[in-house]
Design a protein around this motif. Structure first.
Motif, short mmCIF file in Angstrom:
data_model
loop_
_atom_site.label_atom_id
_atom_site.label_comp_id
_atom_site.label_asym_id
_atom_site.label_seq_id
_atom_site.Cartn_x
_atom_site.Cartn_y
_atom_site.Cartn_z
N VAL A 153 0.82 -1.08 0.04
CA VAL A 153 -0.29 -0.01 0.11
C VAL A 153 0.84 1.18 0.01
O VAL A 153 1.87 1.53 0.84
CB VAL A 153 -1.21 -0.07 1.37
N GLU A 154 0.68 2.12 -0.88
CA GLU A 154 1.36 3.34 -0.84
C GLU A 154 0.55 4.53 0.09
O GLU A 154 -0.74 4.50 -0.10
CB GLU A 154 1.29 3.93 -2.48
N ILE A 155 1.23 5.18 0.63
CA ILE A 155 0.90 6.15 1.69
C ILE A 155 1.21 7.58 0.97
O ILE A 155 2.32 7.92 0.76
CB ILE A 155 1.45 6.10 3.09
N VAL A 156 0.05 8.28 0.89
CA VAL A 156 0.39 9.50 0.50
C VAL A 156 0.14 10.73 1.58
O VAL A 156 -1.21 10.50 2.05
CB VAL A 156 -0.36 10.11 -0.86
N GLY A 157 0.90 11.43 1.96
CA GLY A 157 0.67 12.52 3.04
C GLY A 157 0.36 13.79 2.53
O GLY A 157 1.18 14.28 1.56
N TYR A 158 -0.39 14.51 3.05
CA TYR A 158 -0.95 16.13 2.66
C TYR A 158 -0.61 16.86 4.10
O TYR A 158 -1.53 16.56 5.06
CB TYR A 158 -2.18 16.14 2.13
N GLU A 159 0.20 17.69 4.19
CA GLU A 159 0.35 18.45 5.54
C GLU A 159 -0.14 19.62 5.09
O GLU A 159 -0.02 20.83 4.94
CB GLU A 159 1.85 18.75 5.54
N LYS A 160 -1.71 19.52 5.56
CA LYS A 160 -2.56 20.68 5.43
C LYS A 160 -3.60 20.50 6.86
O LYS A 160 -3.42 19.62 7.32
CB LYS A 160 -3.38 20.73 4.21
N ASP A 161 -4.45 21.60 7.01
CA ASP A 161 -5.32 21.57 8.23
C ASP A 161 -6.59 22.28 7.59
O ASP A 161 -7.57 21.50 7.84
CB ASP A 161 -4.38 22.40 9.27
N VAL A 162 -6.62 23.35 7.30
CA VAL A 162 -7.99 23.98 7.21
C VAL A 162 -8.71 23.44 6.04
O VAL A 162 -9.98 23.71 5.86
CB VAL A 162 -7.85 25.85 6.99
N LEU A 163 -8.14 22.83 5.09
CA LEU A 163 -8.88 22.32 3.79
C LEU A 163 -9.07 20.90 3.87
O LEU A 163 -9.78 20.33 2.99
CB LEU A 163 -7.97 22.36 2.86
N LEU A 164 -9.04 20.15 5.00
CA LEU A 164 -9.33 18.84 5.30
C LEU A 164 -10.59 18.26 5.03
O LEU A 164 -10.76 17.51 4.15
CB LEU A 164 -8.77 18.50 6.47
N PRO A 165 -11.78 19.13 5.53
CA PRO A 165 -13.09 18.68 5.18
C PRO A 165 -13.31 18.57 3.74
O PRO A 165 -14.04 17.68 2.91
CB PRO A 165 -13.92 19.64 5.95
N GLU A 166 -12.82 19.75 3.15
CA GLU A 166 -13.26 19.97 1.68
C GLU A 166 -12.29 18.77 0.88
O GLU A 166 -12.85 18.24 -0.16
CB GLU A 166 -12.65 21.46 1.23
N LEU A 167 -11.20 18.51 1.40
CA LEU A 167 -10.35 17.64 0.55
C LEU A 167 -10.98 16.21 0.40
O LEU A 167 -10.84 15.33 -0.21
CB LEU A 167 -9.16 17.54 1.13
#
Length: 319
Positions: free
Chosen positions: A122-136
Motif C-alpha cells: 500500500v502506498e501512503i500519500v501524506g498531505y500536510e494541510k489543516d484548514v482544507l481537510l473537510p473539503e479535500l
C-alpha cells in the motif's frame, strides 16, 4: 436483494444534480437518448417513477421517490466515484492522509512504520494541510484525516484518538513562572508567538492567558507548530505548544506544564463509505494505540518544569 448498477445510479445522480438530461449527457460524454434510457432502466429496476421530464422540457423534476434516492446519494456519491476512479487508475492501493504538519512530523512516523510492515504493497500519500481537510475529503482528494477540529460533516466520520494539553514554552534565558496560577500575569507583558487567527491553539492560548479583559500581546503569528517553536527558539517570544513538539535537542527552550489548560482532542476521520476498508481500519487502530503512548512519553519526559543550563543572554530578553 437487487444488484446495484453503478452506471445507472451515476446517470440518475448527475441528472438530479444538473437538473437536465443534456447536462448529464455532457458530464458522462454520452448522448441525450442514452441518459433517458439509463433513467428508464433504473426506474424499471426500482419499480417506480424517479424523474419527470416532459417532451421538449429544458429541466427535469424528481418524484418523491427520486428526491429520496438523490438525498441518500448526495452526501458522498461524488467522493466515492472520485476514489473509485483513482483506484482503477493506479496499479497499487493508495491511502491518502491529510493532517497538520506537526502531527505528521512528530506522531505519524511510528504509525506508518507499523502500517508498512502490515501492508507493504500500500502506498501512503501524506498531505500536510489543516484548514482544507473537510473539503479535500468531500471532493475525493483525501481518504483519511487527522485533526484537532471536529468538522460536524455527515460525509466524514470522526473519532477521538487521544487528548493532549498544551505546555508553556519560552526561551531558556527567561525566568520561569513560579507556578501555573502565575502564568497569565507572567505572560501579560511578554511577547506571544502563536498561530494564525482561527486556529484552535491560538484561541486556547488567548483564553488561557487573558487577565480580566486584557489579552496577551501577540508578536508573531504563523501557521504551524514547527514555525511557532522556531520563533520561540530565536527568542522572539513565548508560546503554548503541544508538549510532544518539544525534543530533548531543543536546548534553548524551557517548558512548564499546564495541567489546568484545556485538553485538546486529536480526531481520526475518514470518508464515511471507507469505514469498513481494511487499510483504513488498521490505520485507525495503530493511531489509537501509538499516539497516546508518544504523547504520554513526551509529556512525562519534562515533568512540571524543564530547565536548561545553557544560557544565551539574547538582547531584549526579559528578566
Amino acid at each position: 436483494m437487487k444488484e446495484v448498477d453503478l452506471t445507472l445510479t451515476q446517470t440518475f445522480f448527475l441528472v438530479a444534480q444538473e437538473g437536465t438530461y443534456s447536462a448529464a449527457a455532457r458530464r458522462l460524454n454520452i448522448t441525450y437518448q442514452s441518459v433517458a434510457n439509463h433513467i428508464r432502466r433504473l426506474e424499471q429496476r426500482v419499480g417506480e417513477k424517479l424523474v419527470v421530464a416532459g417532451r421538449g422540457a429544458k429541466s427535469i423534476k424528481l418524484t418523491p421517490r427520486g428526491t429520496s434516492l438523490y438525498r441518500l446519494l448526495a452526501p458522498e456519491f461524488d467522493v466515492m466515484l472520485t476514489r473509485l476512479g483513482s483506484l482503477i487508475d493506479k496499479e497499487r492501493p493508495v491511502i491518502r492522509i491529510g493532517m497538520p504538519h506537526a502531527i505528521f512530523f512528530y506522531l505519524l512516523p511510528p504509525v506508518l512504520t507499523e502500517f508498512r510492515r502490515m501492508y507493504p504493497e500500500v502506498e501512503i500519500v501524506g498531505y500536510e494541510k489543516d484548514v482544507l481537510l473537510p473539503e479535500l475529503i468531500r471532493n475525493g482528494s483525501l481518504d483519511v484525516c487527522l485533526s484537532e477540529r471536529h468538522f460536524g460533516d455527515t460525509v466524514i466520520r470522526q473519532r477521538v484518538i487521544c487528548h493532549y494539553q498544551p505546555t508553556l514554552v519560552f526561551p531558556s534565558d527567561w525566568p520561569a513562572p513560579p507556578n501555573e496560577a502565575a502564568v497569565p500575569e507572567w505572560a501579560l507583558e511578554r511577547p506571544l508567538v502563536t498561530y494564525e487567527p482561527g486556529q484552535m491553539l491560538r484561541n486556547i492560548a488567548l483564553d488561557y492567558l487573558s487577565v480580566g479583559n486584557e489579552l496577551p500581546k501577540v508578536a508573531v503569528s504563523t501557521s504551524t507548530s514547527m514555525s511557532v517553536k522556531r520563533c520561540v527558539d530565536e527568542g522572539l517570544g513565548f508560546a503554548l505548544l503541544p508538549t510532544w513538539c518539544i525534543d530533548e535537542s531543543d536546548k534553548r527552550l524551557n517548558c512548564t506544564a499546564l495541567p489546568n489548560a484545556e485538553r485538546i482532542p486529536i480526531y481520526f476521520g475518514e470518508a464515511m463509505f471507507l469505514k469498513s476498508n481494511p487499510f483504513v481500519r488498521s490505520l485507525h487502530k495503530l493511531c489509537l494505540e501509538i499516539f497516546p503512548k508518544i504523547i504520554e512519553e513526551r509529556a512525562g519526559r519534562w515533568g512540571s518544569v524543564r530547565t536548561s543550563t545553557r544560557k544565551r543572554g539574547r538582547p531584549g530578553a526579559r528578566g
